[in-house]
Design a protein around this motif. Sequence first.
Motif, PDB file in Angstrom:
ATOM      1  N   ASP A  43     -48.371  27.956  21.838  1.00  0.00           N
ATOM      2  CA  ASP A  43     -47.293  26.873  21.696  1.00  0.00           C
ATOM      3  C   ASP A  43     -45.984  27.706  21.805  1.00  0.00           C
ATOM      4  O   ASP A  43     -45.774  28.637  20.934  1.00  0.00           O
ATOM      5  CB  ASP A  43     -47.241  26.026  20.531  1.00  0.00           C
ATOM      6  CG  ASP A  43     -46.285  25.065  20.303  1.00  0.00           C
ATOM      7  OD1 ASP A  43     -45.319  25.216  21.209  1.00  0.00           O
ATOM      8  OD2 ASP A  43     -46.116  24.320  19.332  1.00  0.00           O
ATOM      9  N   GLY A  45     -43.055  27.225  21.022  1.00  0.00           N
ATOM     10  CA  GLY A  45     -41.859  26.621  20.370  1.00  0.00           C
ATOM     11  C   GLY A  45     -41.376  25.016  20.633  1.00  0.00           C
ATOM     12  O   GLY A  45     -40.365  24.800  20.700  1.00  0.00           O
ATOM     13  N   ALA A  51     -48.744  19.849  18.781  1.00  0.00           N
ATOM     14  CA  ALA A  51     -50.035  20.373  17.833  1.00  0.00           C
ATOM     15  C   ALA A  51     -50.699  19.129  17.526  1.00  0.00           C
ATOM     16  O   ALA A  51     -51.970  19.422  17.534  1.00  0.00           O
ATOM     17  CB  ALA A  51     -49.322  21.128  16.501  1.00  0.00           C
ATOM     18  N   ASP A  68     -49.246  30.368  17.733  1.00  0.00           N
ATOM     19  CA  ASP A  68     -47.582  30.518  17.738  1.00  0.00           C
ATOM     20  C   ASP A  68     -47.251  31.170  18.941  1.00  0.00           C
ATOM     21  O   ASP A  68     -47.535  32.546  18.516  1.00  0.00           O
ATOM     22  CB  ASP A  68     -47.214  30.585  16.173  1.00  0.00           C
ATOM     23  CG  ASP A  68     -45.746  30.618  16.248  1.00  0.00           C
ATOM     24  OD1 ASP A  68     -45.011  30.178  17.332  1.00  0.00           O
ATOM     25  OD2 ASP A  68     -45.144  30.922  15.298  1.00  0.00           O
ATOM     26  N   SER A  70     -43.848  31.362  19.803  1.00  0.00           N
ATOM     27  CA  SER A  70     -42.673  31.080  19.638  1.00  0.00           C
ATOM     28  C   SER A  70     -41.546  32.423  19.516  1.00  0.00           C
ATOM     29  O   SER A  70     -40.401  32.115  19.423  1.00  0.00           O
ATOM     30  CB  SER A  70     -42.222  30.112  18.707  1.00  0.00           C
ATOM     31  OG  SER A  70     -42.517  30.584  17.234  1.00  0.00           O
ATOM     32  N   ARG A  71     -42.130  33.375  19.674  1.00  0.00           N
ATOM     33  CA  ARG A  71     -41.342  34.652  19.338  1.00  0.00           C
ATOM     34  C   ARG A  71     -40.318  34.971  20.351  1.00  0.00           C
ATOM     35  O   ARG A  71     -39.513  35.781  20.168  1.00  0.00           O
ATOM     36  CB  ARG A  71     -42.131  35.965  19.213  1.00  0.00           C
ATOM     37  CG  ARG A  71     -42.892  36.371  20.373  1.00  0.00           C
ATOM     38  CD  ARG A  71     -43.856  37.694  20.132  1.00  0.00           C
ATOM     39  NE  ARG A  71     -44.494  37.911  21.168  1.00  0.00           N
ATOM     40  CZ  ARG A  71     -44.458  38.372  22.319  1.00  0.00           C
ATOM     41  NH1 ARG A  71     -43.206  38.333  22.716  1.00  0.00           N
ATOM     42  NH2 ARG A  71     -45.310  38.570  23.266  1.00  0.00           N
TER      43      ARG A  71
END
Length: 291
Positions: A43, A45, A51, A68, A70-71
């Motif tokens: 995902d 972000g 989800a 996750d 989203s970094r």
Amino acid sequence: MPPDDAVCSVVIPAYNAAHVIGDQLLALSEQEEAPAFEVVVADNGSTDDLASVVGSWTDRLPRLRVVDASRGRGVSVARNVGIDHASTDRILICDADDVVAPTWVRAFADALVEHPLASGPAETRRLSGPSAGWVPIEERSTGLYETWGGRTYGLGGNTAMRREVWETVGGYDEDFPAGAEEIDFAWRAWDLGYRFTYVEDALLHYRIRTDLRGVLRQQYNSGRGTATLYDKFRPAEVVPKSLARRVHHELLLLRRFPWRLDGGARRRWLTLVAFEAGKLVEARRLGSPAP
């Protein structure tokens, strides 16, 4: 130990894909004669209910999970994070808005026993309808895609590789413009001696955006990626156009506007203009001649 002794991992980069990922998860739940596999949704972000939609499929895909990613924004970030979280050494990559064929997992899993890097055919008509004819992409591919110097690659959303390839190449370049990042990965893999093998049964149903703005944005990004690719590798066989040739080329494109033809022809012309615009804008930003 991979979950439930899974032998391969399907990685799906996703961003606000709650409205389409169900079709892909359904296709994965109906794979024929496939070995045990996990599904890792990376995902990037999302701000929709991705989800919860993915969670509703765990009864049919018990090895399904969301990680996750989203970094940073972009498909390369999501692919890298998804692969990093995968529990096996055989990695199969598809996108959230496409649909894989029933033989997809089995075909790729088998191919990776003998080959380190693989891709398969793609068709555009099933999910895209008339918009499949708007872009310069084959409606049904019959082999690997070729670039300068005969180097081949597969679609980023229809790729399989052993983990060693991803690690040795250094992953997907997260600073590369979306639209040619898979070519950049393939070229770096090529320079390290890895070659794609073509797997006929690993068919992907590829979705072309059905709104004109989305198609033009996609082609503009492809143009940017092409300019970045040339700036990064500078293949000797590609001679940049002189200013005079560039002006002549663009004037010819303008003259080809289909005044008397249907809307589909005009859309195809606009996609070519968007691609050329992306290529010129990015080349100028990089201070590099456009191919």
